[in-house]
Write a protein that holds these residues in place. Structure first.
Motif, PDB file in Angstrom:
ATOM      1  N   ASP A 295       0.823  -1.216   0.000  1.00  0.00           N
ATOM      2  CA  ASP A 295       0.000   0.000   0.000  1.00  0.00           C
ATOM      3  C   ASP A 295       0.852   1.258   0.000  1.00  0.00           C
ATOM      4  OD1 ASP A 295       0.920  -0.538   2.636  1.00  0.00           O
ATOM      5  OD2 ASP A 295      -0.599   0.809   3.447  1.00  0.00           O
TER       6      ASP A 295
ATOM      7  N   THR B 184      -0.338   5.726  -7.434  1.00  0.00           N
ATOM      8  CA  THR B 184      -1.633   5.250  -6.947  1.00  0.00           C
ATOM      9  C   THR B 184      -2.682   5.369  -8.058  1.00  0.00           C
ATOM     10  OG1 THR B 184      -2.301   7.418  -6.080  1.00  0.00           O
ATOM     11  CG2 THR B 184      -1.124   5.940  -4.579  1.00  0.00           C
TER      12      THR B 184
ATOM     13  N   THR C 253     -10.091   6.160  -6.610  1.00  0.00           N
ATOM     14  CA  THR C 253     -10.613   7.388  -6.003  1.00  0.00           C
ATOM     15  C   THR C 253     -11.111   7.079  -4.606  1.00  0.00           C
ATOM     16  OG1 THR C 253     -11.311   8.203  -8.168  1.00  0.00           O
ATOM     17  CG2 THR C 253     -12.306   9.242  -6.234  1.00  0.00           C
ATOM     18  N   SER C 254     -10.661   7.868  -3.638  1.00  0.00           N
ATOM     19  CA  SER C 254     -11.092   7.664  -2.256  1.00  0.00           C
ATOM     20  C   SER C 254     -12.614   7.749  -2.147  1.00  0.00           C
ATOM     21  CB  SER C 254     -10.457   8.716  -1.347  1.00  0.00           C
ATOM     22  OG  SER C 254     -10.906   8.571  -0.017  1.00  0.00           O
TER      23      SER C 254
ATOM     24  N   ASN D 130      -6.236  -0.594   5.796  1.00  0.00           N
ATOM     25  CA  ASN D 130      -7.086   0.571   5.588  1.00  0.00           C
ATOM     26  C   ASN D 130      -6.261   1.759   5.103  1.00  0.00           C
ATOM     27  OD1 ASN D 130      -9.586  -0.541   6.538  1.00  0.00           O
ATOM     28  ND2 ASN D 130      -8.808  -0.378   8.622  1.00  0.00           N
ATOM     29  N   ALA D 131      -6.945   2.731   4.545  1.00  0.00           N
ATOM     30  CA  ALA D 131      -6.328   3.998   4.154  1.00  0.00           C
ATOM     31  C   ALA D 131      -7.339   5.117   4.353  1.00  0.00           C
ATOM     32  CB  ALA D 131      -5.871   3.945   2.692  1.00  0.00           C
ATOM     33  N   ASN D 132      -6.835   6.329   4.447  1.00  0.00           N
ATOM     34  CA  ASN D 132      -7.694   7.517   4.560  1.00  0.00           C
ATOM     35  C   ASN D 132      -8.700   7.382   5.700  1.00  0.00           C
ATOM     36  OD1 ASN D 132      -6.424   8.661   2.263  1.00  0.00           O
ATOM     37  ND2 ASN D 132      -7.790   7.513   0.905  1.00  0.00           N
ATOM     38  N   ALA D 133      -8.132   7.176   6.903  1.00  0.00           N
ATOM     39  CA  ALA D 133      -8.948   7.084   8.130  1.00  0.00           C
ATOM     40  C   ALA D 133      -9.988   5.973   8.024  1.00  0.00           C
ATOM     41  CB  ALA D 133      -9.601   8.424   8.448  1.00  0.00           C
TER      42      ALA D 133
ATOM     43  N   ALA E  68     -11.550   4.842   5.578  1.00  0.00           N
ATOM     44  CA  ALA E  68     -12.595   4.994   4.554  1.00  0.00           C
ATOM     45  C   ALA E  68     -12.320   4.116   3.344  1.00  0.00           C
ATOM     46  CB  ALA E  68     -12.698   6.449   4.126  1.00  0.00           C
ATOM     47  N   ASP E  69     -11.043   3.771   3.131  1.00  0.00           N
ATOM     48  CA  ASP E  69     -10.653   3.034   1.933  1.00  0.00           C
ATOM     49  C   ASP E  69      -9.833   1.803   2.296  1.00  0.00           C
ATOM     50  OD1 ASP E  69     -11.738   5.061   0.209  1.00  0.00           O
ATOM     51  OD2 ASP E  69      -9.959   6.270   0.636  1.00  0.00           O
TER      52      ASP E  69
ATOM     53  N   ILE F 164      -6.192   2.355  -4.325  1.00  0.00           N
ATOM     54  CA  ILE F 164      -6.849   2.861  -3.118  1.00  0.00           C
ATOM     55  C   ILE F 164      -8.287   3.204  -3.471  1.00  0.00           C
ATOM     56  CG2 ILE F 164      -6.787   4.582  -1.289  1.00  0.00           C
ATOM     57  CD1 ILE F 164      -3.784   4.832  -1.747  1.00  0.00           C
TER      58      ILE F 164
ATOM     59  N   ASP G 290     -12.763   2.549  -2.180  1.00  0.00           N
ATOM     60  CA  ASP G 290     -13.690   2.504  -1.036  1.00  0.00           C
ATOM     61  C   ASP G 290     -13.653   1.162  -0.313  1.00  0.00           C
ATOM     62  OD1 ASP G 290     -15.821   3.629   0.567  1.00  0.00           O
ATOM     63  OD2 ASP G 290     -17.161   2.243  -0.457  1.00  0.00           O
TER      64      ASP G 290
END
Length: 309
Positions: free
Chosen positions: A137, A142, A145-146, A231-234, A236-237, A306, A308
């Protein structure tokens, strides 16, 4: 009627519950990574004098083009481009400890050395899978889309990114099952053109054994799914990755055995398994250790997907 002999009246002669003689394993990702060219084994640290392995990157074999040179003019030196990656091999361990009474009354036969040894082998494979998934990761490149589901277009964009970067195959994709499921759904419900008639698309949808692990080859990428994709982006992803040889490096070590009958090597020496007796407390511990490390190699050899969660 009264005084019928039924189970509810035999409380002093029966137990409330009887074990069925079968067990169910709780849900977990128990898959092992495939032996794939995209995963480069850098060797063991045994006898190396350090627990850090260094892998050089060298710009040869056509990395630099020849320079236009006038007749009779001496050509200048070409600078040799190089870099390196390091892999730190460290210990991963776990222990189960069972009391004498627990082992005495074990009706399912799971509190024994054979079962714990099998667990140690599966755990080693799962731990290495987790380490790799938590490295792939981290590629600078990348796609996705988040907050948006993964799509077939994202999958193709990952391949294109690697090709533009001059990465040589074969490619390996390590994706979260949610990401792979979203791509599968997109192909089944939204994709048109040539892809809808592609035999690989149909095989992807009809895969007989659904679940985690190897999903086969799709569009030239060997796809592997695992719940260990981070996980990524808190949260969310999810951040999976697709990469080629040179992107991911790993190394390990073999822990030396003592002259102790309670120790054994498993899986070709990659696991030290030992039985530890705590006599004063009436406990027996089953301990497993592995030495391993995973690192990025050439960053441009991979792309993180990355999308959803």
């Amino acid at each position: 009627m009264a005084n019928e002999i039924i189970i509810s009246g035999l409380g002093d002669q029966t137990t409330t519950e009887v074990l069925a003689g079968k067990i169910l394993l709780l849900l977990a990702d128990r898959n092992a990574l495939p032996s794939h060219p995209a995963l480069m084994y850098a060797g063991s640290v045994n006898g190396r004098g350090s627990n850090v392995l260094k892998v050089p990157h060298v710009g040869l074999m056509g990395y630099d083009l020849a320079a236009l040179t006038s007749e009779g003019t001496a050509v200048t030196n070409t600078a040799l481009t190089d870099a390196s990656s390091t892999i730190t091999v460290v210990r991963y361990s776990k222990v189960y400890q069972a009391s004498d009474q627990a082992r005495m009354i074990d009706a399912n036969g799971v509190l024994n050395i054979d079962f714990f040894a099998m667990d140690a082998v599966v755990t080693q494979a799962a731990t290495l899978l987790s380490l790799v998934a938590n490295v792939t990761d981290d590629f600078t490149a990348t796609q996705g889309t988040s907050g948006a589901d993964a799509t077939f277009a994202n999958f193709l964009d990952c391949i294109t990114t690697l090709e533009v970067a001059k990465v040589i195959g074969p490619f390996l994709g390590i994706l979260h099952p949610q990401q792979w499921g979203d791509i599968r759904k997109d192909i089944a419900t939204a994709s048109g053109g040539a892809v809808q008639w592609n035999g690989g698309s149909q095989a992807m949808l009809d895969k007989a054994m659904k679940g985690l692990g190897a999903q086969g080859n799709f569009c030239g990428v060997d796809v592997f799914t695992t719940a260990y994709v981070p996980n990524a982006n808190a949260a969310a992803d999810r951040a999976g990755g697709i990469f080629g040889p040179g992107a991911v490096l790993w190394g390990d070590g073999v822990i030396p055995l003592e002259a102790d009958p309670n120790q054994a090597h498993l899986n070709g020496g990659k696991i030290l398994f030992e039985r530890v007796r705590t006599g004063a407390s009436g406990y027996t511990g089953y301990v497993s250790h592995m030495e391993a490390g995973v690192s990025l190699g050439i960053n441009a050899c991979g792309v993180s997907l990355i999308t959803d969660a």
